[in-house]
Motif scaffolding. Structure first.
Motif, PDB file in Angstrom:
ATOM      1  N   ASP A  36       0.476   5.280 -14.636  1.00  9.76           N
ATOM      2  CA  ASP A  36       1.649   5.160 -15.491  1.00  9.76           C
ATOM      3  C   ASP A  36       1.197   4.745 -16.887  1.00  9.76           C
ATOM      4  OD1 ASP A  36       4.185   4.964 -16.487  1.00  9.76           O
ATOM      5  OD2 ASP A  36       4.716   3.132 -15.413  1.00  9.76           O
ATOM      6  N   LYS A  37       1.311   5.689 -17.833  1.00  8.79           N
ATOM      7  CA  LYS A  37       0.922   5.436 -19.230  1.00  8.79           C
ATOM      8  C   LYS A  37      -0.513   4.925 -19.336  1.00  8.79           C
ATOM      9  CE  LYS A  37       5.720   4.433 -20.438  1.00  8.79           C
ATOM     10  NZ  LYS A  37       6.700   3.404 -20.898  1.00  8.79           N
ATOM     11  N   GLY A  38      -1.393   5.556 -18.558  1.00  9.86           N
ATOM     12  CA  GLY A  38      -2.817   5.233 -18.619  1.00  9.86           C
ATOM     13  C   GLY A  38      -3.251   4.070 -17.755  1.00  9.86           C
ATOM     14  N   VAL A  39      -2.309   3.374 -17.113  1.00 10.53           N
ATOM     15  CA  VAL A  39      -2.637   2.252 -16.225  1.00 10.53           C
ATOM     16  C   VAL A  39      -2.646   2.747 -14.783  1.00 10.53           C
ATOM     17  CG1 VAL A  39      -2.015  -0.071 -15.493  1.00 10.53           C
ATOM     18  CG2 VAL A  39      -1.560   0.657 -17.846  1.00 10.53           C
ATOM     19  N   ILE A  40      -3.661   2.351 -14.027  1.00 10.34           N
ATOM     20  CA  ILE A  40      -3.860   2.883 -12.668  1.00 10.34           C
ATOM     21  C   ILE A  40      -3.749   1.772 -11.624  1.00 10.34           C
ATOM     22  CG2 ILE A  40      -5.584   3.888 -11.100  1.00 10.34           C
ATOM     23  CD1 ILE A  40      -6.591   5.538 -13.476  1.00 10.34           C
ATOM     24  N   GLY A  41      -3.018   2.070 -10.549  1.00  7.01           N
ATOM     25  CA  GLY A  41      -2.931   1.186  -9.395  1.00  7.01           C
ATOM     26  C   GLY A  41      -3.289   1.946  -8.137  1.00  7.01           C
ATOM     27  N   ARG A  42      -3.951   1.256  -7.189  1.00  9.67           N
ATOM     28  CA  ARG A  42      -4.413   1.919  -5.959  1.00  9.67           C
ATOM     29  C   ARG A  42      -3.994   1.141  -4.717  1.00  9.67           C
ATOM     30  NH1 ARG A  42     -10.669   2.572  -6.041  1.00  9.67           N
ATOM     31  NH2 ARG A  42     -10.477   0.295  -6.185  1.00  9.67           N
ATOM     32  N   GLY A  43      -3.800   1.875  -3.633  1.00  7.57           N
ATOM     33  CA  GLY A  43      -3.535   1.275  -2.335  1.00  7.57           C
ATOM     34  C   GLY A  43      -4.134   2.146  -1.244  1.00  7.57           C
ATOM     35  N   GLU A  44      -4.392   1.546  -0.087  1.00  9.56           N
ATOM     36  CA  GLU A  44      -5.012   2.283   1.026  1.00  9.56           C
ATOM     37  C   GLU A  44      -4.213   2.066   2.300  1.00  9.56           C
ATOM     38  OE1 GLU A  44      -9.459   2.465   1.698  1.00  9.56           O
ATOM     39  OE2 GLU A  44      -8.915   1.100   3.339  1.00  9.56           O
ATOM     40  N   GLY A  45      -3.988   3.151   3.026  1.00 11.79           N
ATOM     41  CA  GLY A  45      -3.363   3.092   4.340  1.00 11.79           C
ATOM     42  C   GLY A  45      -4.284   3.673   5.387  1.00 11.79           C
ATOM     43  N   VAL A  46      -4.356   3.025   6.530  1.00 10.46           N
ATOM     44  CA  VAL A  46      -5.161   3.523   7.655  1.00 10.46           C
ATOM     45  C   VAL A  46      -4.257   3.946   8.803  1.00 10.46           C
ATOM     46  CG1 VAL A  46      -6.964   2.931   9.324  1.00 10.46           C
ATOM     47  CG2 VAL A  46      -7.103   2.062   6.980  1.00 10.46           C
ATOM     48  N   GLY A  47      -3.092   3.314   8.896  1.00 10.57           N
ATOM     49  CA  GLY A  47      -2.178   3.647   9.983  1.00 10.57           C
ATOM     50  C   GLY A  47      -2.475   2.843  11.230  1.00 10.57           C
ATOM     51  N   VAL A  48      -1.713   3.133  12.275  1.00 11.57           N
ATOM     52  CA  VAL A  48      -1.788   2.400  13.534  1.00 11.57           C
ATOM     53  C   VAL A  48      -1.942   3.424  14.654  1.00 11.57           C
ATOM     54  CG1 VAL A  48      -0.594   0.781  15.052  1.00 11.57           C
ATOM     55  CG2 VAL A  48      -0.296   0.597  12.567  1.00 11.57           C
ATOM     56  N   TYR A  49      -3.109   3.445  15.279  1.00 10.84           N
ATOM     57  CA  TYR A  49      -3.426   4.496  16.248  1.00 10.84           C
ATOM     58  C   TYR A  49      -2.465   4.509  17.426  1.00 10.84           C
ATOM     59  CZ  TYR A  49      -5.596   0.846  19.096  1.00 10.84           C
ATOM     60  OH  TYR A  49      -5.805  -0.276  19.848  1.00 10.84           O
ATOM     61  N   TYR A  50      -2.003   3.338  17.883  1.00 10.11           N
ATOM     62  CA  TYR A  50      -1.171   3.297  19.101  1.00 10.11           C
ATOM     63  C   TYR A  50       0.282   3.679  18.829  1.00 10.11           C
ATOM     64  CZ  TYR A  50      -0.543  -1.507  17.372  1.00 10.11           C
ATOM     65  OH  TYR A  50      -0.316  -2.614  16.584  1.00 10.11           O
ATOM     66  N   THR A  51       0.647   3.920  17.562  1.00 10.42           N
ATOM     67  CA  THR A  51       1.956   4.506  17.250  1.00 10.42           C
ATOM     68  C   THR A  51       1.795   5.933  16.733  1.00 10.42           C
ATOM     69  OG1 THR A  51       1.992   3.669  14.974  1.00 10.42           O
ATOM     70  CG2 THR A  51       2.905   2.236  16.697  1.00 10.42           C
ATOM     71  N   ASN A  52       0.588   6.492  16.899  1.00 12.02           N
ATOM     72  CA  ASN A  52       0.266   7.848  16.423  1.00 12.02           C
ATOM     73  C   ASN A  52       0.468   7.985  14.917  1.00 12.02           C
ATOM     74  OD1 ASN A  52      -0.412   8.991  19.012  1.00 12.02           O
ATOM     75  ND2 ASN A  52       1.772   8.965  19.496  1.00 12.02           N
ATOM     76  N   ASP A  53       0.142   6.926  14.208  1.00 10.33           N
ATOM     77  CA  ASP A  53       0.247   6.904  12.747  1.00 10.33           C
ATOM     78  C   ASP A  53      -1.144   7.150  12.177  1.00 10.33           C
ATOM     79  OD1 ASP A  53       1.315   6.515  10.203  1.00 10.33           O
ATOM     80  OD2 ASP A  53       1.067   4.339  10.272  1.00 10.33           O
ATOM     81  N   PHE A  54      -1.477   8.434  12.009  1.00  6.53           N
ATOM     82  CA  PHE A  54      -2.811   8.826  11.568  1.00  6.53           C
ATOM     83  C   PHE A  54      -2.776   9.407  10.150  1.00  6.53           C
ATOM     84  CE2 PHE A  54      -3.029   9.298  16.275  1.00  6.53           C
ATOM     85  CZ  PHE A  54      -3.996   8.324  16.515  1.00  6.53           C
ATOM     86  N   ALA A  55      -3.964   9.645   9.607  1.00  6.93           N
ATOM     87  CA  ALA A  55      -4.093  10.015   8.193  1.00  6.93           C
ATOM     88  C   ALA A  55      -3.285  11.252   7.817  1.00  6.93           C
ATOM     89  CB  ALA A  55      -5.572  10.226   7.855  1.00  6.93           C
ATOM     90  N   ASP A  56      -3.322  12.301   8.624  1.00  9.46           N
ATOM     91  CA  ASP A  56      -2.597  13.525   8.264  1.00  9.46           C
ATOM     92  C   ASP A  56      -1.095  13.280   8.195  1.00  9.46           C
ATOM     93  OD1 ASP A  56      -4.965  14.915   8.064  1.00  9.46           O
ATOM     94  OD2 ASP A  56      -4.820  15.848  10.043  1.00  9.46           O
ATOM     95  N   GLY A  57      -0.585  12.497   9.134  1.00 13.63           N
ATOM     96  CA  GLY A  57       0.839  12.169   9.117  1.00 13.63           C
ATOM     97  C   GLY A  57       1.199  11.277   7.947  1.00 13.63           C
ATOM     98  N   ILE A  58       0.313  10.345   7.618  1.00 12.29           N
ATOM     99  CA  ILE A  58       0.532   9.474   6.465  1.00 12.29           C
ATOM    100  C   ILE A  58       0.630  10.305   5.190  1.00 12.29           C
ATOM    101  CG2 ILE A  58      -0.570   7.704   5.016  1.00 12.29           C
ATOM    102  CD1 ILE A  58      -1.705   6.501   7.626  1.00 12.29           C
ATOM    103  N   MET A  59      -0.292  11.255   5.054  1.00  6.54           N
ATOM    104  CA  MET A  59      -0.268  12.115   3.866  1.00  6.54           C
ATOM    105  C   MET A  59       1.010  12.947   3.799  1.00  6.54           C
ATOM    106  SD  MET A  59      -4.221  13.378   3.446  1.00  6.54           S
ATOM    107  CE  MET A  59      -3.893  14.070   1.831  1.00  6.54           C
ATOM    108  N   ALA A  60       1.439  13.464   4.949  1.00  5.57           N
ATOM    109  CA  ALA A  60       2.660  14.279   4.984  1.00  5.57           C
ATOM    110  C   ALA A  60       3.877  13.451   4.577  1.00  5.57           C
ATOM    111  CB  ALA A  60       2.844  14.872   6.377  1.00  5.57           C
ATOM    112  N   GLN A  61       3.949  12.205   5.050  1.00  7.89           N
ATOM    113  CA  GLN A  61       5.059  11.327   4.675  1.00  7.89           C
ATOM    114  C   GLN A  61       5.090  11.096   3.167  1.00  7.89           C
ATOM    115  OE1 GLN A  61       4.254   8.017   7.635  1.00  7.89           O
ATOM    116  NE2 GLN A  61       6.470   7.972   7.614  1.00  7.89           N
ATOM    117  N   LEU A  62       3.928  10.849   2.599  1.00  9.31           N
ATOM    118  CA  LEU A  62       3.858  10.578   1.166  1.00  9.31           C
ATOM    119  C   LEU A  62       4.180  11.815   0.336  1.00  9.31           C
ATOM    120  CD1 LEU A  62       0.668   8.330   1.249  1.00  9.31           C
ATOM    121  CD2 LEU A  62       2.945   7.592   0.487  1.00  9.31           C
ATOM    122  N   GLU A  63       3.686  12.950   0.797  1.00  8.53           N
ATOM    123  CA  GLU A  63       3.954  14.195   0.054  1.00  8.53           C
ATOM    124  C   GLU A  63       5.436  14.534   0.076  1.00  8.53           C
ATOM    125  OE1 GLU A  63       1.224  16.682   2.114  1.00  8.53           O
ATOM    126  OE2 GLU A  63      -0.512  16.043   0.919  1.00  8.53           O
TER     127      GLU A  63
END
Length: 325
Positions: free
Chosen positions: A35-62
Motif C-alpha cells: 500500500d503506497k510502497g509499504v509492504i506487509g507479510r503474513g504466512e498461513g500453513v493451515g491445519v491438516y486435520y481439518t483438510n486446510d491445506f495450501a491449495d485450499g488456502i490459496m483458493a480462499q484468498l483468491e
C-alpha cells in the motif's frame, strides 16, 4: 492495495512423526500486501486435520482478492474469511502493514514491552530408546514437548525422564488415547512429574472430561480451534493452546487470550510448523502464555531471511521488524 499470494514449500531436516501422521515437509502460503510502497507479510500453513491445506488456502484468498485489493481492514477480515490458514495469513499481513505504515513496532501498536520467550523443543514419536536419546541430546533445552500415541506411552516417558530428570515435560497425544487410557495413565504422568497433557482424546469425543478432575492439567488443542469453540473447551480443559492457523490470525488469538484470562485458564501458544514468519505473530500471543511452543523453524532445512534466532536452552529472539511487525 496490491496483493500477492504465493505457495512456498520447505523440506524438513528429517521426517517428523505424531499420532497417525508423518511429515516430510510443509507447504506455506505467503500473503504480501503493498500500500503506497509499504509492504506487509503474513504466512498461513493451515491445519491438516481439518483438510486446510495450501491449495485450499490459496483458493480462499483468491476468491476474496477483489475485497482485499479494494482496501480491506482487519475488522472486516473476521467476516470475510472463516478461521484457518487463509485468514491467518491475511490478518497477520495486515498487522505487519499497519505497523510499518505507522512507523511503529507491533509492541508499540499494542502498548506492550516484549520479553524473550523460551520455547519447548519437541521430541517426535520413536522407540523408547530413541526418544530417550533425543531427550538426552536436547540437554540444553529445559522444556521438552513429548509426542505420544497409544503405543506404550508410559515406557517412552520413563525413558525420557531417566535421560532428563531435570527437564520440564509436557506431553502431546494428538487425540491418541481413549478416556479409559487417560485415567490409567494420569497417575503415571503425575509420578513422572509431567506438567501438562495436551489433547489426549479425540476432537468431538471429549465430553467425558466435563466434571472430570485430573491431577495433571489437561490442555485443549484440536478441541479448541477458534473463539467459537472456546466456550465448550473451557468446561473440559485447564489449558488452551492457541495456534494462529487454527483460529485465523492474531486478532482472534488475542481475543481468546482475553477470554481465557478472565476464566483463569492456563495458556499455551503452539504452531503448525512453519517458518519464522508464522512464529513472529505467535510470539505476541506467547507473551501471555506459560507454555510456549514456537520451535517450528527448528525442524526445517532452511528458514526465511531475518528469521528468529534460537539460542541455548530454547531462548527465542524477539522478532525483528525486518521479519514481521
Amino acid at each position: 492495495m496490491k496483493l500477492s499470494i504465493e505457495k512456498i514449500s520447505f523440506p524438513m531436516k528429517m521426517p517428523f512423526e505424531i499420532t497417525g501422521h508423518v511429515f516430510d515437509g510443509i507447504d506455506t502460503v505467503r500473503v504480501t500486501l503493498e500500500d503506497k510502497g509499504v509492504i506487509g507479510r503474513g504466512e498461513g500453513v493451515g491445519v491438516y486435520y481439518t483438510n486446510d491445506f495450501a491449495d485450499g488456502i490459496m483458493a480462499q484468498l483468491e476468491e476474496v482478492a477483489g475485497h482485499i485489493e479494494a482496501g480491506v481492514i482487519r475488522a472486516e477480515v473476521q467476516d470475510l474469511l472463516p478461521p484457518g490458514g487463509a485468514r491467518n495469513a491475511l490478518d497477520c499481513a495486515l498487522w505487519d502493514l499497519e505497523a510499518k505504515k505507522a512507523g511503529k513496532t507491533i509492541w508499540q501498536l499494542l502498548g506492550m514491552e516484549p520479553r524473550k520467550l523460551t520455547s519447548v523443543c519437541t521430541v517426535g514419536i520413536d522407540t523408547p530408546e530413541q526418544m530417550g536419546e533425543q531427550a538426552k541430546n536436547l540437554s540444553a533445552y529445559p522444556n521438552l514437548k513429548i509426542k505420544l500415541s497409544g503405543d506404550d506411552p508410559i515406557v517412552r516417558l520413563e525413558a525420557i525422564r531417566k535421560a532428563r530428570p531435570d527437564a520440564t515435560l509436557i506431553i502431546d497425544v494428538n487425540q491418541g488415547w481413549s478416556f479409559e487410557e487417560l485415567k490409567e495413565y494420569i497417575p503415571h504422568t503425575g509420578r513422572l512429574g509431567i506438567d501438562m497433557i495436551e489433547q489426549p482424546l479425540k476432537r468431538g469425543e471429549d465430553e467425558e472430561l466435563e466434571g472430570f478432575v485430573s491431577e495433571v492439567p489437561l490442555g485443549a488443542d484440536e478441541s479448541c480451534l477458534s473463539l467459537e469453540e472456546y466456550e465448550t473447551a473451557r468446561k473440559r480443559y485447564d489449558v488452551i493452546n492457541i495456534k494462529l492457523d487454527k483460529c485465523g490470525g492474531l486478532t482472534e488469538g488475542l481475543k481468546i487470550v482475553k477470554r481465557a484470562q478472565e476464566d483463569g485458564k492456563g495458556l499455551m501458544v503452539g504452531n503448525m510448523v512453519g517458518t519464522s514468519l508464522s512464529m513472529a505473530p505467535a510470539y505476541v500471543v506467547g507473551q501471555f502464555c506459560r507454555f510456549v511452543d514456537i520451535d517450528g523453524p527448528y525442524f526445517l532445512k532452511q528458514d526465511i531471511e531475518h528469521g528468529l534466532e534460537y539460542g541455548n536452552g530454547g531462548v527465542v529472539s524477539i522478532p525483528a521488524a525486518k521479519l514481521w511487525g
